[in-house]
Motif scaffolding. Structure first.
Motif, PDB file in Angstrom:
ATOM      1  N   GLN A  11       0.819  -1.208   0.000  1.00 46.83           N
ATOM      2  CA  GLN A  11       0.000   0.000   0.000  1.00 46.83           C
ATOM      3  C   GLN A  11       0.853   1.258   0.000  1.00 46.83           C
ATOM      4  N   LEU A  12       1.991   1.183   0.645  1.00 43.90           N
ATOM      5  CA  LEU A  12       2.811   2.380   0.825  1.00 43.90           C
ATOM      6  C   LEU A  12       4.265   1.959   0.742  1.00 43.90           C
ATOM      7  N   ASN A  13       4.858   2.086  -0.442  1.00 46.32           N
ATOM      8  CA  ASN A  13       6.218   1.579  -0.616  1.00 46.32           C
ATOM      9  C   ASN A  13       7.172   2.646  -1.114  1.00 46.32           C
ATOM     10  N   SER A  14       6.807   3.924  -0.934  1.00 46.01           N
ATOM     11  CA  SER A  14       7.706   4.998  -1.353  1.00 46.01           C
ATOM     12  C   SER A  14       7.801   6.014  -0.233  1.00 46.01           C
ATOM     13  N   GLN A  15       8.359   7.167  -0.546  1.00 48.35           N
ATOM     14  CA  GLN A  15       8.568   8.188   0.469  1.00 48.35           C
ATOM     15  C   GLN A  15       7.236   8.676   1.027  1.00 48.35           C
ATOM     16  N   LEU A  16       7.206   8.887   2.337  1.00 49.46           N
ATOM     17  CA  LEU A  16       6.001   9.377   2.999  1.00 49.46           C
ATOM     18  C   LEU A  16       5.922  10.887   2.819  1.00 49.46           C
ATOM     19  N   ASP A  17       5.228  11.330   1.755  1.00 49.87           N
ATOM     20  CA  ASP A  17       5.191  12.764   1.472  1.00 49.87           C
ATOM     21  C   ASP A  17       3.813  13.225   1.006  1.00 49.87           C
ATOM     22  N   THR A  18       2.771  12.475   1.397  1.00 55.19           N
ATOM     23  CA  THR A  18       1.417  12.852   0.985  1.00 55.19           C
ATOM     24  C   THR A  18       0.480  12.958   2.180  1.00 55.19           C
ATOM     25  N   PHE A  19       1.017  13.229   3.357  1.00 55.83           N
ATOM     26  CA  PHE A  19       0.190  13.322   4.563  1.00 55.83           C
ATOM     27  C   PHE A  19      -0.541  14.659   4.596  1.00 55.83           C
ATOM     28  N   ASN A  20      -1.837  14.622   4.918  1.00 63.53           N
ATOM     29  CA  ASN A  20      -2.616  15.844   5.014  1.00 63.53           C
ATOM     30  C   ASN A  20      -3.763  15.646   5.989  1.00 63.53           C
ATOM     31  N   ALA A  21      -4.356  16.744   6.419  1.00 66.31           N
ATOM     32  CA  ALA A  21      -5.445  16.675   7.395  1.00 66.31           C
ATOM     33  C   ALA A  21      -6.236  17.970   7.357  1.00 66.31           C
ATOM     34  N   ILE A  22      -7.444  17.918   7.892  1.00 67.94           N
ATOM     35  CA  ILE A  22      -8.234  19.132   8.112  1.00 67.94           C
ATOM     36  C   ILE A  22      -7.680  19.811   9.358  1.00 67.94           C
ATOM     37  N   ALA A  23      -7.289  21.066   9.220  1.00 69.31           N
ATOM     38  CA  ALA A  23      -6.696  21.820  10.326  1.00 69.31           C
ATOM     39  C   ALA A  23      -7.599  22.993  10.675  1.00 69.31           C
ATOM     40  N   GLU A  24      -7.823  23.188  11.981  1.00 69.65           N
ATOM     41  CA  GLU A  24      -8.643  24.296  12.465  1.00 69.65           C
ATOM     42  C   GLU A  24      -7.906  24.978  13.624  1.00 69.65           C
ATOM     43  N   ARG A  25      -7.581  26.243  13.439  1.00 74.12           N
ATOM     44  CA  ARG A  25      -6.816  26.995  14.438  1.00 74.12           C
ATOM     45  C   ARG A  25      -7.718  27.428  15.593  1.00 74.12           C
ATOM     46  N   LEU A  26      -7.194  27.360  16.813  1.00 80.77           N
ATOM     47  CA  LEU A  26      -7.867  27.880  17.997  1.00 80.77           C
ATOM     48  C   LEU A  26      -7.257  29.234  18.329  1.00 80.77           C
ATOM     49  N   VAL A  27      -8.081  30.267  18.342  1.00 82.09           N
ATOM     50  CA  VAL A  27      -7.614  31.639  18.540  1.00 82.09           C
ATOM     51  C   VAL A  27      -8.562  32.363  19.484  1.00 82.09           C
ATOM     52  N   PRO A  28      -8.125  33.481  20.066  1.00 84.68           N
ATOM     53  CA  PRO A  28      -9.069  34.308  20.828  1.00 84.68           C
ATOM     54  C   PRO A  28     -10.186  34.794  19.898  1.00 84.68           C
ATOM     55  N   ASP A  29     -11.402  34.413  20.213  1.00 84.87           N
ATOM     56  CA  ASP A  29     -12.539  34.711  19.351  1.00 84.87           C
ATOM     57  C   ASP A  29     -13.614  35.408  20.184  1.00 84.87           C
ATOM     58  N   TYR A  30     -14.209  36.445  19.620  1.00 87.21           N
ATOM     59  CA  TYR A  30     -15.197  37.249  20.346  1.00 87.21           C
ATOM     60  C   TYR A  30     -16.535  36.520  20.396  1.00 87.21           C
ATOM     61  N   ASP A  31     -17.071  36.359  21.609  1.00 89.23           N
ATOM     62  CA  ASP A  31     -18.385  35.761  21.807  1.00 89.23           C
ATOM     63  C   ASP A  31     -19.392  36.881  22.005  1.00 89.23           C
ATOM     64  N   HIS A  32     -20.243  37.111  20.999  1.00 91.41           N
ATOM     65  CA  HIS A  32     -21.165  38.246  21.065  1.00 91.41           C
ATOM     66  C   HIS A  32     -22.236  38.069  22.128  1.00 91.41           C
ATOM     67  N   THR A  33     -22.444  36.812  22.590  1.00 91.34           N
ATOM     68  CA  THR A  33     -23.456  36.598  23.625  1.00 91.34           C
ATOM     69  C   THR A  33     -22.953  36.970  25.016  1.00 91.34           C
ATOM     70  N   THR A  34     -21.639  36.770  25.254  1.00 88.70           N
ATOM     71  CA  THR A  34     -21.072  37.093  26.575  1.00 88.70           C
ATOM     72  C   THR A  34     -20.252  38.373  26.569  1.00 88.70           C
ATOM     73  N   GLY A  35     -19.869  38.835  25.361  1.00 83.99           N
ATOM     74  CA  GLY A  35     -19.022  40.016  25.269  1.00 83.99           C
ATOM     75  C   GLY A  35     -17.579  39.737  25.650  1.00 83.99           C
ATOM     76  N   GLU A  36     -17.163  38.451  25.660  1.00 85.85           N
ATOM     77  CA  GLU A  36     -15.806  38.076  26.048  1.00 85.85           C
ATOM     78  C   GLU A  36     -15.078  37.437  24.863  1.00 85.85           C
ATOM     79  N   TRP A  37     -13.744  37.525  24.912  1.00 91.35           N
ATOM     80  CA  TRP A  37     -12.887  36.849  23.922  1.00 91.35           C
ATOM     81  C   TRP A  37     -12.486  35.504  24.500  1.00 91.35           C
ATOM     82  N   THR A  38     -12.777  34.420  23.761  1.00 88.85           N
ATOM     83  CA  THR A  38     -12.582  33.059  24.234  1.00 88.85           C
ATOM     84  C   THR A  38     -11.700  32.291  23.261  1.00 88.85           C
TER      85      THR A  38
END
Length: 993
Positions: free
Chosen positions: A422-449
């Motif tokens: 299944q995999l007999n060559s160089q491992l160079d095709t790895f990928n994934a869904i990436a989602e960054r966690l950042v300070p984000d404004y919550d309009h319901t609480t008025g806080e950055w989370t």
């Protein structure tokens, strides 16, 4: 008097800060002028310097620094020196080039130049400016002058790799390059955080790799190798460290490993003469390589690509595998030289036909760079049956330090994958869904989370305060109210930012791109960072007219719009594969043949792509005119993004600006004459101050003028309401048309404490139309539907007809070989055959068979039957061809029995009028009879049958038969049930008396 050359230098990014204005004697070169005004400039600053020579006929950009020392500005030429933002050089140069030729400064420069060339009037000059602007493309230049210009690919961005290519996801290495920064949600093939290397366990090979998704924390999901989920592979281990400060260390890639792939065959050839004959044993031929520097351990990987065995090809044990042995000596010494030290001697013994590996790892005597020597001790085999080709596959160097040396938390993924089919060559095709966690404004609480976010406002703040920043801003340097308002705006409008930043770029470029994804631009007022949002505004900040400004100019572009914008993007609805969406120009319904490419970085939602591209089209339609004016004084009220009201008599003769001389009740006396026509309604617009102290604000007020016909310097206002004061500036004109509704697109500092305002139509209809836009359904398909789903296939073609026999070999009909017919684009899925006995009327219908079988079978017929048939093809969408014309064939026939085996032993004895025969039949079940013959020739020609009698296989018979007198040759043959005879057997020659 010595002629002087005026020089203006702007060493700061803000044209109003640190401005230098001096005059220098004529005769100095541009290089000498720069050295005079910027004596402490570094080479890096000089690389960012841009020099313009400005005269009354235009301006010239000196783009080549190497020419500065050869150019001497003439008297009257103004030298403008500006340091552009790092990473923004191409865009600034493009802005200047487009501005000269199109809209930003067209009234000042392009118009007078063209008018002057043709000797025309001011009107001709304006026409020339418009004609000059007409060649500018919509996306490529015209939209550059909008309040929020579209993103353009700059110098640094050119080095960014496509995230997805036709060949698939590909990981790359970027030593000492920019650390990736993920924004929003996107599929990403991460960079190698360290080189991948091979691990040998027994006979098996594993690959270990370490990847980084950049600054953390990042949440990963849907991991893949290429397009296949990672869990589908055999023996895959992985660790994820999302990028928190307290993450555990990586264990699958714990230390630094430097692998050098060699592929060197280890040999010890025997001595041969010129004819290639072995004449003796050969000398050892060592192979040496060096480890990486500062290594503490070394590892050699050996390979036997064809196996290691002794294959016997003859004798009683032919084909049997027997073990064989290869001996390899390993030695080491410091890279600087010296005596060799033996490490070990490997004796590898195996009986394997398939390739396999071995490795040996050991601790070096001291840390450093060592020379490693491998020698094959075993002589070349003399027997060709021995397979023992030995290859030094790789040399690995180990250091005890962690593989990643970075002072900020990174999202890391380590993998250990077994090398299989299944995999007999160089491992160079790895990928994934990436989602960054950042300070984000919550309009319901008025806080950055801290949480996952795709909001441009969150990444605008991150770009100022996140780990990517060399000098992060403190909260006090951010106008958080504006950031929160921007966040709410993006949330309610559905604006998102999904992007990988992995190439070096300036912070300002990043801020501009991020805010641009939210229809905004960054703003820094000298104290705090804020944002300019392109949206309708209620507040009118200032009035601009011929009483508080001068050098008014305007330009109107006449670019011919394309049929559509073409936007390339990573489609979130298709697992972030690269797609392209065509967005038609509003109102255009014909065929799309003319398109322009529009950059929309950070956009992955196909519906958002449509809406934002359509908004750009509305901007080009409803903001075609650019206005400019110069205001004196160091302090101005309006800045970029502010809504203003403009009064420009040069455009409309009924529009004018005046100062109020006096106010008596509702009667306002002006310092100029106005003219009103009967039956028309006129109005005054003016600014009034409301409130006191720090709470004081200003409002733009419109009052209707009492009807009057003729010229006057005093007007009576109708009804009640606020009044202007003496000294105020008012706009006069037709009611509802006394002012243009504008927005300030830019402010540039001019000489002598002046500001040059660039303004566009406010055009709230842009937002109204954008909000009402409903994107067409998106399926991600490229090109027009070819109609293959409803195409009718052609009648299939007959390639061959063959007899068909059942499992026991009896005749059972025919086999018809078919292929898809020609002349139809339909994709054929199945073939169907119907058949009947010739002369009958009832068809037998076969079940459809896959077209890939390439054949159909008509069964149920006796030997030699005449069969009538028809055929048809059916597409994969279920549409069938017509039945073919009837074609016929003869069914399979019972084959003749084979010839029986001959008699091999027997004799004949002659007598009087008779002969006695003695013979034995062969052990062949086909034998059912024996025939005896006599004749004059020994070769069996001219024979006459004596008798034929029933016989059985493997049986003995003695018979006496009547034969005429003579000297004869006698023969015997066996027969089968069909009378087929064997080869004749000669019984000999006898005399019959």
């Amino acid at each position: 008097m010595t002629a002087r050359v005026p020089v203006c230098a702007m060493p700061s990014l803000d044209p109003a800060v640190g401005r230098i204005e001096i005059e220098l004697p004529y005769g100095a070169t541009v290089a000498q002028i720069i050295a005079e005004v910027l004596p402490h400039a570094t080479e890096e600053m000089l690389d960012r310097a841009r020099v313009w020579l400005v005269s009354n006929v235009g301006e010239t950009l000196l783009s080549a620094r190497k020419a500065w020392h050869r150019i001497r500005p003439r008297p009257g030429v103004r030298v403008l020196i500006k340091l552009v933002h790092g990473g923004d050089m191409l865009r600034n140069a493009l802005m200047i080039a487009v501005s000269i030729g199109a809209t930003a400064l067209g009234q000042f420069w392009a118009g007078p130049m063209i008018g002057g060339l043709f000797g025309g009037s001011a009107l001709a000059a304006n026409i020339g400016a418009a004609a000059f602007a007409a060649g500018v493309t919509i996306a490529g230049g015209y939209l550059l002058n909008m309040l929020i210009p579209p993103a353009r690919r700059g110098v640094d961005q050119q080095s960014e790799r496509p995230l997805y290519q036709i060949s698939g996801w590909k990981n790359s290495a970027n030593p000492d390059g920019a650390v990736p920064s993920i924004a929003g949600r996107i599929r990403y093939a991460p960079m190698f955080a360290a080189p991948s290397y091979t691990e040998i366990v027994g006979d098996l090979q594993y690959v270990r790799a370490l990847f980084t998704f950049g600054y953390g924390p990042v949440e990963l999901s849907n991991l893949k190798l290429g397009d296949t989920p990672i869990e589908k592979f055999d023996e895959v281990e992985y660790e994820i460290r999302e990028g928190y400060p307290d993450d555990d260390p990586i264990t699958l890639y714990p230390q630094q490993v430097i692998e050098e792939v060699l592929g060197v065959e280890l040999r010890r050839d025997r001595l041969r003469n010129d004819a290639g004959t072995i004449i003796g044993t050969g000398p050892e031929t060592p192979v040496a390589r060096f480890t990486a520097g500062d290594a503490t351990e070394a590892n050699v990987i050996l390979s036997w690509p064809s196996g290691l065995t002794d294959v016997h090809e003859s004798g009683g044990d032919a084909g049997e595998l027997k073990p064989t042995t290869v001996v390899i000596r390993i030695r080491q010494r410091p890279a600087s030289g010296g005596s060799w030290q033996e490490v070990t001697t490997l004796s590898v013994r195996a009986e394997k036909r398939e390739g396999f590996y071995r490795s040996h790892r050991w601790a070096l005597p001291s840390r450093g760079r060592w020379e490693i020597e491998l020698t094959r001790v075993t002589h070349e085999a003399e027997e060709t049956e021995i397979v023992d080709k030995t290859v030094w596959l790789a040399l690995q160097s180990f250091r005890p330090e962690k593989p990643v040396n970075f002072d900020k938390p990174l999202c890391l993924v380590s993998l250990r994958v077994k090398a299989t089919y299944q995999l007999n060559s160089q491992l160079d095709t790895f990928n994934a869904i990436a989602e960054r966690l950042v300070p984000d404004y919550d309009h319901t609480t008025g806080e950055w989370t801290l949480r996952k976010s795709r909001n441009p406002a969150s990444y605008y703040r991150l770009a100022l305060q996140g780990p990517e920043c060399a000098f992060p801003e403190a909260d006090r340097s951010l106008d958080l109210d504006q950031f929160e308002d921007f966040h709410d705006f993006c949330r309610t409008k559905g604006l998102k930012y999904d992007r990988i930043h992995e190439a070096a770029a300036s912070q300002w470029d990043a801020l501009t791109e991020i805010t641009g994804a939210g229809r905004a631009a960054p703003r820094f007022d000298g104290t705090k960072w804020g944002v300019i949002i392109d949206r309708p505004q209620d507040l009118v900040v200032a009035h601009v007219n011929d009483r508080n400004s001068r050098n008014f100019g305007w330009s109107h572009g006449y670019p011919k719009p394309p049929h559509a914008f073409r936007v390339a993007f990573l489609d979130q609805t298709s697992d972030f594969q690269q797609r392209e969406r065509l967005v038609r120009w509003p109102g255009y319904t014909g065929d799309i043949t003319v398109t322009e490419h529009l950059e929309m970085p950070g956009k992955t939602d196909p519906d958002e792509i449509w809406i934002e591209a359509r908004r750009r089209q509305y901007e080009a339609i409803y903001r075609p005119t650019q206005f400019s004016a110069v205001q004196d004084g160091a302090v101005r009220t309006a800045t970029r993004g502010d809504r203003v009201k403009g009064s420009f008599p040069v455009i409309s003769r009924v529009m004018s600006g005046h100062r109020v001389k006096a106010v008596r009740g509702q009667l306002v006396t002006l310092d100029g004459i106005v003219e009103m026509e009967p039956g028309q309604s006129y109005a005054l617009r003016f600014m009034v101050e409301e409130g006191e102290g720090e709470a004081a604000t200003t409002s733009s007020i419109v009052r209707i003028i009492m009807p009057f016909a003729g010229e006057t310097d005093s007007v009576a206002l109708s009804g009640d309401g606020p009044l202007p004061k003496a000294g105020d500036i008012v706009h006069f004109g037709l009611a509802g048309q006394e002012s243009y509704d504008l927005v300030v697109a830019g402010v540039q500092s001019g000489q002598a404490m002046t500001s040059v305002l660039t303004m566009l139509h406010a055009a709230p209809i842009i937002d109204q139309l954008t909000d009402a836009e409903v994107p067409p359904a998106w399926n991600g398909r490229a090109g027009q539907d070819a109609g293959l789903d409803v195409a009718i296939p052609a009648i299939p073609k007959v390639l061959a007809i063959e007899p068909y026999f059942d499992a026991v070999g009896d005749p059972d009909g025919v086999l018809v070989r078919l292929e898809a017919g020609e002349g139809s684009p339909a994709v054929v899925g199945t073939f169907t055959l119907r058949h009947r006995l010739a002369g009958t009327t009832t068809w037998t219908l076969n079940a459809p068979v896959p077209a890939a079988d390439g054949m159909v079978i008509a069964t149920g017929y006796s030997s030699g039957a005449e069969i009538e048939m028809q055929r048809l093809a059916t597409s994969i969408y279920g549409y069938s061809s017509d039945w073919s014309d009837i074609f016929t064939s003869t069914g399979a026939e019972t084959p003749p029995l084979p010839q029986p085996d001959p008699i091999t032993s027997g004799s004949v004895t002659g007598g009087t009028g008779q002969a006695t025969f003695d013979l034995t039949t062969p052990n062949d079940p086909l034998v059912t009879a024996v025939a005896l013959y006599y004749g004059p020739n020994s070769d069996g020609t001219g024979v006459t049958e004596i008798v034929a009698f029933t016989a059985a296989p493997n049986s003995h018979y003695s018979r006496t038969e009547t034969v005429p007198a003579g000297i004869w040759w006698f023969f015997a043959v066996t027969e089968n049930d069909e009378g087929t005879q064997s080869v004749g057997f000669s019984l000999g020659q006898e005399t019959i008396s």
